[in-house]
Design a protein around this motif. Sequence first.
Motif, PDB file in Angstrom:
ATOM      1  N   LYS A   1     -36.765 -11.538   5.153  1.00  0.00           N
ATOM      2  CA  LYS A   1     -37.644 -11.481   3.982  1.00  0.00           C
ATOM      3  C   LYS A   1     -37.191 -10.365   3.053  1.00  0.00           C
ATOM      4  N   ASN A   2     -37.093 -10.677   1.775  1.00  0.00           N
ATOM      5  CA  ASN A   2     -36.793  -9.668   0.742  1.00  0.00           C
ATOM      6  C   ASN A   2     -35.560  -8.832   1.079  1.00  0.00           C
ATOM      7  N   GLY A   3     -34.559  -9.475   1.634  1.00  0.00           N
ATOM      8  CA  GLY A   3     -33.312  -8.764   1.900  1.00  0.00           C
ATOM      9  C   GLY A   3     -33.283  -7.997   3.201  1.00  0.00           C
ATOM     10  N   PHE A   4     -34.284  -8.211   4.055  1.00  0.00           N
ATOM     11  CA  PHE A   4     -34.310  -7.510   5.336  1.00  0.00           C
ATOM     12  C   PHE A   4     -34.510  -8.498   6.485  1.00  0.00           C
ATOM     13  N   ALA A   5     -33.914  -8.184   7.626  1.00  0.00           N
ATOM     14  CA  ALA A   5     -34.198  -8.892   8.869  1.00  0.00           C
ATOM     15  C   ALA A   5     -35.246  -8.075   9.603  1.00  0.00           C
TER      16      ALA A   5
ATOM     17  N   VAL B   1     -27.199  -9.872  10.362  1.00  0.00           N
ATOM     18  CA  VAL B   1     -26.931  -8.474  10.699  1.00  0.00           C
ATOM     19  C   VAL B   1     -26.161  -8.470  12.012  1.00  0.00           C
ATOM     20  N   MET B   2     -25.140  -7.641  12.119  1.00  0.00           N
ATOM     21  CA  MET B   2     -24.459  -7.434  13.406  1.00  0.00           C
ATOM     22  C   MET B   2     -23.657  -6.148  13.315  1.00  0.00           C
TER      23      MET B   2
ATOM     24  N   GLU C   1     -28.493 -14.524  14.466  1.00  0.00           N
ATOM     25  CA  GLU C   1     -27.812 -15.802  14.250  1.00  0.00           C
ATOM     26  C   GLU C   1     -28.610 -16.622  13.245  1.00  0.00           C
ATOM     27  N   VAL C   2     -27.906 -17.178  12.261  1.00  0.00           N
ATOM     28  CA  VAL C   2     -28.623 -17.794  11.148  1.00  0.00           C
ATOM     29  C   VAL C   2     -27.735 -18.843  10.469  1.00  0.00           C
TER      30      VAL C   2
ATOM     31  N   PRO D   1     -31.538  -3.940   6.729  1.00  0.00           N
ATOM     32  CA  PRO D   1     -30.977  -4.547   5.517  1.00  0.00           C
ATOM     33  C   PRO D   1     -29.968  -5.634   5.890  1.00  0.00           C
ATOM     34  N   LEU D   2     -30.042  -6.766   5.204  1.00  0.00           N
ATOM     35  CA  LEU D   2     -29.095  -7.845   5.496  1.00  0.00           C
ATOM     36  C   LEU D   2     -27.683  -7.402   5.166  1.00  0.00           C
ATOM     37  N   ASP D   3     -26.743  -7.780   6.012  1.00  0.00           N
ATOM     38  CA  ASP D   3     -25.316  -7.568   5.745  1.00  0.00           C
ATOM     39  C   ASP D   3     -24.594  -8.795   6.281  1.00  0.00           C
TER      40      ASP D   3
END
Length: 298
Positions: free
Chosen positions: A113-117, A185-186, A197-198, A126-128
Motif C-alpha cells: 500500500k502506498n509504496g510500502f510492503a 522487497v528482498m 513474492e508478487v 519501502p518497495l524496491d
Amino acid sequence: MKIISKDQFVYAMSKDSPAVEHVADGEVFAFDTMDAFSNQIVSETDFFESADWSTVNPATGPVFVDGAKPGDVLVVEILDIDVGNTGVMVAVPNMGAMGHLVDRSESKIIYIKNGFALFNENIALPLDPMIGVIGVAPSGEPVPNGTPDCHGGNMDTKVIRKGNRIYLPVNVDGGLLALGDLHAVMTDGEVGICGVEVGGRVTVRVSTIKNRKLETPIVESKDHWYVIGSDIDLDSAVKFTLDQTHLFLSARLPLSTNEICMLMSLICDLQISQIVDPKITCRMAIQKTPLAKYSLSF
Ligand code: CA
C-alpha cells in the motif's frame, strides 16, 4: 506496446520452448507475471510444501528477439517494474538457509500500500521491486526456473531492478527471453527462502550486441558493473565470479594480470545475492568512478 500475458509461461528455460511472441531489436514491450507460487497461495491457509524446484517460478515467455543469434549478447534494459497489491511469503521446515529454525509450515500475506510492503502493523518496508528470474534458453538441457546458471534464471539478485540493464549470452536463435518471480522487497542472501513474492508487470527494451563472448550475466547500473556468478556452493560461486570479473576487467583495461588482481581488492565489493536456491549466486560490484578515465563500455 506488446504485453506478454502471464498465462504464457514456462517452468524451465529451454531451447525447445516455442516462442510466444516475436519482438524487434530495440523494441519496448512488457511482461505480465505471476508470483513464484503461480498465484496459488492466496490465503494464510494455503501452504507451500513442495520441495520440487521444477514447478516454481513461472517465467512469462519465452520471447524471440528477431536477429539475435548464438554468440551475440542480449541487452535487457529494465524500464519499469510495477508490482501487485498483495504479496506472499512462506516459511517451510528444513528449506532455505534457516529451515532448521522453522517450526511449522506457514504462509504470510503481505499487503502492499502506498509504496510500502506492510509486514505487520509496526513494520512498513519501502518497495524496491526486483526480478528474481530472468534468462534465456541454454544451448543444452533445459534448466528449471528454480536454478540460476550462466543463462540467467533464478539469480535472485536485488540489483536486477528498474533503471539497470542486464547482459545475457544468446545461446539459441532469438535468445528466448523469459522472466518472472518478482520480489517487492528482498535483501541480499534471501535467507528466509523468499522475498515478498508478487506478480506484476515488467517493461523492458531489448537489443543485441553482435558477436560478443559472454560467459555469465552482467548487470550495469549508473555507478557499477555487477558480474554475477552461480555455482553449486558459495566457495565455487565466488571463485567463478572472481575469475569472470578478472576477465571482464582484463579485456577493458591496459593493466597487467597482477594489477587487475590488486585493483579488484580496491574497487570491487564481493556481494552475496542468494544462498537458498539449488545453485548459490554471488556478484562482484565494480565501481565505475575510479575507472572514469578509461571510459569502460560493455
Ligand atoms: Ca527466486
